[in-house]
Write a protein that holds these residues in place. Structure first.
Motif, PDB file in Angstrom:
ATOM      1  N   ARG A 112       5.391  -1.878   3.855  1.00  0.00           N
ATOM      2  CA  ARG A 112       4.466  -0.808   4.188  1.00  0.00           C
ATOM      3  C   ARG A 112       3.806  -0.978   5.554  1.00  0.00           C
ATOM      4  NH1 ARG A 112      -0.026   0.496  -0.015  1.00  0.00           N
ATOM      5  NH2 ARG A 112      -0.875  -1.108   1.300  1.00  0.00           N
ATOM      6  N   ARG A 122      -6.806  -7.630 -10.578  1.00  0.00           N
ATOM      7  CA  ARG A 122      -5.435  -8.128 -10.560  1.00  0.00           C
ATOM      8  C   ARG A 122      -5.478  -9.653 -10.563  1.00  0.00           C
ATOM      9  NH1 ARG A 122      -3.822 -10.198  -5.637  1.00  0.00           N
ATOM     10  NH2 ARG A 122      -5.120  -9.655  -3.872  1.00  0.00           N
ATOM     11  N   ASP A 123      -4.330 -10.253 -10.843  1.00  0.00           N
ATOM     12  CA  ASP A 123      -4.282 -11.714 -10.855  1.00  0.00           C
ATOM     13  C   ASP A 123      -4.230 -12.239  -9.434  1.00  0.00           C
ATOM     14  OD1 ASP A 123      -4.458 -12.092 -13.489  1.00  0.00           O
ATOM     15  OD2 ASP A 123      -2.307 -12.159 -13.856  1.00  0.00           O
ATOM     16  N   GLU A 141      -8.480  -2.722   0.379  1.00  0.00           N
ATOM     17  CA  GLU A 141      -7.043  -2.636   0.583  1.00  0.00           C
ATOM     18  C   GLU A 141      -6.758  -2.377   2.060  1.00  0.00           C
ATOM     19  OE1 GLU A 141      -5.274  -0.304  -2.543  1.00  0.00           O
ATOM     20  OE2 GLU A 141      -3.457  -0.153  -1.326  1.00  0.00           O
ATOM     21  N   ASP A 190       1.665  -3.021 -13.610  1.00  0.00           N
ATOM     22  CA  ASP A 190       1.062  -3.383 -12.339  1.00  0.00           C
ATOM     23  C   ASP A 190       1.911  -2.955 -11.158  1.00  0.00           C
ATOM     24  OD1 ASP A 190      -1.346  -4.406 -11.893  1.00  0.00           O
ATOM     25  OD2 ASP A 190      -0.656  -6.444 -11.467  1.00  0.00           O
ATOM     26  N   LYS A 210       4.512  -4.957  -0.300  1.00  0.00           N
ATOM     27  CA  LYS A 210       3.508  -4.906   0.744  1.00  0.00           C
ATOM     28  C   LYS A 210       4.138  -5.012   2.127  1.00  0.00           C
ATOM     29  CE  LYS A 210      -0.104  -4.575  -1.788  1.00  0.00           C
ATOM     30  NZ  LYS A 210      -0.744  -3.292  -1.916  1.00  0.00           N
ATOM     31  N   ARG A 270       5.688  -7.684  -5.963  1.00  0.00           N
ATOM     32  CA  ARG A 270       4.503  -7.196  -5.289  1.00  0.00           C
ATOM     33  C   ARG A 270       4.549  -7.547  -3.813  1.00  0.00           C
ATOM     34  NH1 ARG A 270       0.648  -9.647  -8.128  1.00  0.00           N
ATOM     35  NH2 ARG A 270       0.677  -8.093  -9.739  1.00  0.00           N
ATOM     36  N   GLN A 271       4.958  -8.757  -3.532  1.00  0.00           N
ATOM     37  CA  GLN A 271       4.998  -9.222  -2.168  1.00  0.00           C
ATOM     38  C   GLN A 271       5.921  -8.364  -1.315  1.00  0.00           C
ATOM     39  OE1 GLN A 271       5.772 -13.278  -2.652  1.00  0.00           O
ATOM     40  NE2 GLN A 271       4.382 -13.929  -1.060  1.00  0.00           N
ATOM     41  N   ASP A 283      -5.275  -7.161  -0.066  1.00  0.00           N
ATOM     42  CA  ASP A 283      -3.841  -7.255  -0.315  1.00  0.00           C
ATOM     43  C   ASP A 283      -3.450  -8.679  -0.640  1.00  0.00           C
ATOM     44  OD1 ASP A 283      -3.591  -4.609   0.264  1.00  0.00           O
ATOM     45  OD2 ASP A 283      -3.326  -4.992   2.401  1.00  0.00           O
ATOM     46  N   TYR A 284      -2.254  -8.759  -1.154  1.00  0.00           N
ATOM     47  CA  TYR A 284      -1.696 -10.037  -1.541  1.00  0.00           C
ATOM     48  C   TYR A 284      -1.611 -10.992  -0.348  1.00  0.00           C
ATOM     49  CZ  TYR A 284       1.187 -12.680  -4.779  1.00  0.00           C
ATOM     50  OH  TYR A 284       1.666 -13.617  -5.630  1.00  0.00           O
ATOM     51  N   GLU A 285      -1.201 -10.433   0.794  1.00  0.00           N
ATOM     52  CA  GLU A 285      -0.969 -11.308   1.944  1.00  0.00           C
ATOM     53  C   GLU A 285      -2.266 -11.805   2.568  1.00  0.00           C
ATOM     54  OE1 GLU A 285      -0.022  -7.542   4.840  1.00  0.00           O
ATOM     55  OE2 GLU A 285       1.531  -8.510   3.668  1.00  0.00           O
ATOM     56  N   LYS A 298       5.076 -11.040 -15.841  1.00  0.00           N
ATOM     57  CA  LYS A 298       4.109 -11.482 -14.842  1.00  0.00           C
ATOM     58  C   LYS A 298       4.827 -12.120 -13.658  1.00  0.00           C
ATOM     59  CE  LYS A 298       0.077 -14.316 -14.369  1.00  0.00           C
ATOM     60  NZ  LYS A 298      -0.541 -15.518 -14.862  1.00  0.00           N
TER      61      LYS A 298
END
Lengths: 310, 458
Positions: free
Chosen positions: B255, A195-196, A72, B316, B252, B248-249, A155-157, B241
């Motif tokens: 932060r 996670r997906d 992370e 989630d 992030k 989620r995006q 992370d997602y990004e 979902k």
């Protein structure tokens, strides 16, 4: 027998030489990844040999392995490239005098700036570039294996950052431009499915799911990894582990644990499973107190079954 | 053979696998590399580029088995001579025991009544398949379309002509010939029927499913048949979902840190203020906690079920959620959701606690007692109920205490706006002690509410 089948069988044999026993599905995907020049995304429970496949492949192809462990907060300065910031600063300090000389004789600011413009972006050239695993794998001269481990932890990004590399095998650095891979690396991503992953990432990869192996395959894996284990014991312990996996455990024993267990049994010089022995060494196989408590009462039945069925 | 692959991909899509054009192109390259000849190789290869999750894999295996069992059988008939050798043993078997007929794939076994006529049968089948392609049978979606497609295929087969031929032969007195022709026609009709049924099965009523999902989202739960409620959990998971990935995006991005100028300057004093080392500001994330209290008495239990499932599926992006249910006393059920899969947990909750009418006084007071010390400026409380306390104690004081303490108190009322404040409904009083009372009459409304809530919390 078709050509593809022959190649894949050859691949299985080559991997076996590196001590990795691959199923047909694994070898097929690896073969396709090489043919189509696509990354592989490997999913599966922990300890089934996802990372090991990358190691074995790199050894088989005799190419360097670049490994990027995801976590992370991982960002491009740790994964892709960074500027050697301190070096840049140091050079600026050392060259201060030089700068003075260059600017000597200019009468106004406009001229001074004009003269400075004649020098390119010296401090943002490849000399000051610190390549990280992703860039290193693209720059390597004769191909490489790039392992991006546990991508689900990143992370997602960070996934979005990977897209350009995975699709085109190139990286765009704002200060320099686009760097293309000299030789396309074989990319292997692993995920524990905490996670997906995004669809965009999945679309660019071949997908491989490695489940817990069947008893026969696992037995071969143990044989290849710990050859000294006698056949009888190997059969028993693999059957035992398969019995344990059927219970509702917090963490199922994986192949790596089976191998560890086989090694420890070997150290204890035993030739067959007995109840006391299993009780004493169960902590090698199971990593949670609750799991051990759950399996202990079942031991008798498990050992008996492991002994009887093939 | 690429047409076969495209058909297969269409078949997969009908079964809910999302396959993009890029993946289709990949699949074509895979097939070009490994060919059709080795089924297990083909399965592994296609799976690697078409099935991208673990669930997809099991769907894929099923679809592959069903599709290629019938497809490869009938297609190879046309192309290679291998099929002939395949065909012969199977018809011999049928001659011997006539028992293995059922076990054969639909493509092989179809219509091969006796070993002698098997050649002519496969000719009929090929003709029908060609006609079906002309009639674009693969587009069939609903059961009610069977008649239309049957007509189209028969037209393509020139059935009118055959009929008039039979009539002519009958008129001419050639009964024998007419009988033969009629027999062939009947066989053709049977094949057409079978083919249509099979295609319908392959398409699996996909458009119907989509339509049903869309209607489910908008229809009121109280009016929904029990049968349809069974379909809700997967639909909810799908919606959740989508929502989770959207939020989620955002989370992030908020932060990310900035350069901490003060610290950087201070730490670099030793280098004469030249910033050799840089330090970054980090933003601390507020941990908001969500409390969900659901009425599970008869009148609104269906709604509570939906909300709890939704919250569970969103775990989630909503990490700190505690769920409570009540008829009388409020009971925490968070642990049940951790122990069991959502559907099972719901059944257990309903069985253990779901009896009797709602007593809001007892419920709100006990709820307040349990969460009093946990409630702070970052907490968010969601209460789902119709506010009909059967004339008993309202528990409004407890709700007011919660209202003063928490960041947000939301009341979701499944009743339609028009019936609020009628009969024993106390919703007006509860309105005074919550930030917002919202109507959540359908799944879509609930989704919108939760969506807004998520953007508020981030």
């Amino acid at each position: 027998m078709t050509d593809a089948r022959k190649d894949i069988d050859q691949l299985i044999a080559n991997l076996a030489k590196q001590g990795y026993i691959a199923s047909s599905a694994i070898a097929t995907t690896l073969y396709l990844a090489q043919q189509l020049e696509r990354p592989i995304l490997i999913e599966g429970p922990p300890g089934v040999g996802k990372t090991e496949l990358a190691n074995a492949t790199a050894a088989m192809l005799a190419k360097p392995l670049f490994r990027l462990q995801c976590y992370e907060g991982l960002d491009e300065s740790k994964a892709l490239y960074d500027w050697k910031y301190s070096k840049q600063l140091l050079y600026v300090q050392v060259l201060k005098e030089q700068l003075h000389d260059i600017l000597d004789g200019t009468d106004n600011l406009a001229n001074a700036v004009e003269r400075l413009h004649n020098f390119d972006d010296i401090f943002y050239s490849e000399r000051f570039l610190e390549p990280r695993p992703l860039l290193k794998s693209l720059q390597s001269d004769d191909g490489a294996v790039l392992l991006i481990d546990e991508i689900d932890k990143a992370d997602y990004e960070f996934e979005s950052l990977l897209l350009e590399i995975l699709a085109d095998f190139s990286v765009t650095l704002p200060e320099i431009g686009t760097l293309k891979a000299k030789h396309k690396p074989l990319v292997i991503l692993t995920s524990n499915n905490t996670r997906d992953l995004s669809d965009a990432l999945k679309r660019r990869c071949l997908h491989l799911y490695i489940p817990f192996p069947e008893a026969k395959l696992e037995s071969r894996i143990v044989q290849s990894r710990v050859p000294a284990v006698p056949d009888e014991l190997r059969r028993q312990l693999v059957n035992f582990v398969h019995g344990v996996r059927k219970l509702d455990l917090k963490k199922q024993p994986a192949i790596s644990e089976t191998i560890d267990w086989a090694r420890s049994l070997l150290l204890l010089h035993c030739n067959s499973l007995s109840r006391e022995l299993v009780e004493d060494t169960l902590n090698v196989l199971l990593k949670y107190e609750e799991d051990i408590n759950m399996v202990s009462p079942e031991l008798h039945g498990l050992i008996k079954r492991a002994d009887s069925n093939l | 053979m690429d047409e076969t692959l495209l058909q297969f991909i269409r078949h997969l899509r009908h079964h809910g696998l999302a396959i993009s054009t890029a993946e289709t192109l990949d699949a074509m390259r895979v097939v070009a590399t490994i060919g059709y000849s080795d089924p297990s190789l083909l399965r592994d290869g296609l799976a690697s580029c078409l099935a991208k999750t673990v669930e997809d894999h099991s769907h894929f295996e099923e679809c592959f088995a069903r599709f290629f069992q019938s497809q490869l059988g009938s297609k190879t008939d046309e192309h290679s001579s291998d099929a002939a050798t395949n065909e012969n043993p199977s018809s011999e078997n049928q001659g011997d025991g006539a028992a293995s007929g059922e076990g054969e794939g639909a493509g092989n076994g179809q219509g091969s009544g006796g070993s002698g006529s098997s050649q002519r049968d496969s000719a009929t089948l090929n003709e029908v398949i060609r006609a079906a392609a002309e009639a674009e049978l693969e587009n069939i979606q609903y059961r009610t379309q069977r008649g239309v497609y049957r007509r189209k295929i028969l037209n393509a087969l020139n059935d009118e002509q055959t009929l008039s031929d039979i009539q002519k032969l009958l008129d001419a007195g050639d009964d024998e010939q007419a009988h033969l022709l009629e027999q062939a026609r009947q066989q053709q009709l049977a094949t057409v029927k079978e083919l249509i049924e099979r295609q319908l099965l392959l398409n699996n009523d996909a458009a119907g499913k989509q339509l049903r999902d869309a209607t489910l989202k908008d229809s009121s739960l109280s009016a929904m048949e029990h049968y349809h409620r069974e379909r809700l959990p997967p639909l909810i998971r799908k919606l959740a979902k989508k929502m989770a990935s959207r939020h989620r995006q955002r989370h992030k991005r908020a932060r990310r840190g900035k350069l901490d100028l003060g610290k950087t300057l201070r730490r670099n004093m030793a280098y004469g203020g030249i910033p050799f080392h840089r330090f970054w500001k980090t933003t601390r994330k507020d941990k908001s906690e969500i409390f969900v209290l659901c009425d599970i008495s008869g009148s609104v239990s269906a709604w509570s079920r939906v909300l709890l499932l939704f919250v569970e599926a969103l775990s989630d992006v909503l990490p700190n959620t505690r769920s409570f249910v009540f008829c009388g006393q409020s009971i925490e059920v968070t642990d049940l959701f951790k122990q069991y899969p959502a559907d099972e947990a719901m059944a257990i909750i309903q069985q253990r606690h779901g009896l009797g009418g709602s007593d809001y006084g007892l419920a709100l007071n006990s709820f307040w007692n349990q969460i009093e010390d946990k409630l702070n400026r970052r907490s968010c409380v969601i209460i789902l109920g119709d506010g009909r306390g059967n004339g008993g104690d309202t528990g409004i004081e407890a709700l007011r205490s919660i209202y003063h303490r928490a960041k947000l108190v939301l009341w979701f009322n499944p009743e339609s706006h028009y019936s609020w404040n009628t009969g024993d409904s106390e919703i007006r009083r509860y309105q005074s002690a919550s930030h917002y009372v919202a109507e959540c009459g359908s799944l879509r409304k609930l989704e919108r509410l939760l969506d807004q809530l998520l953007s508020l919390l981030r």
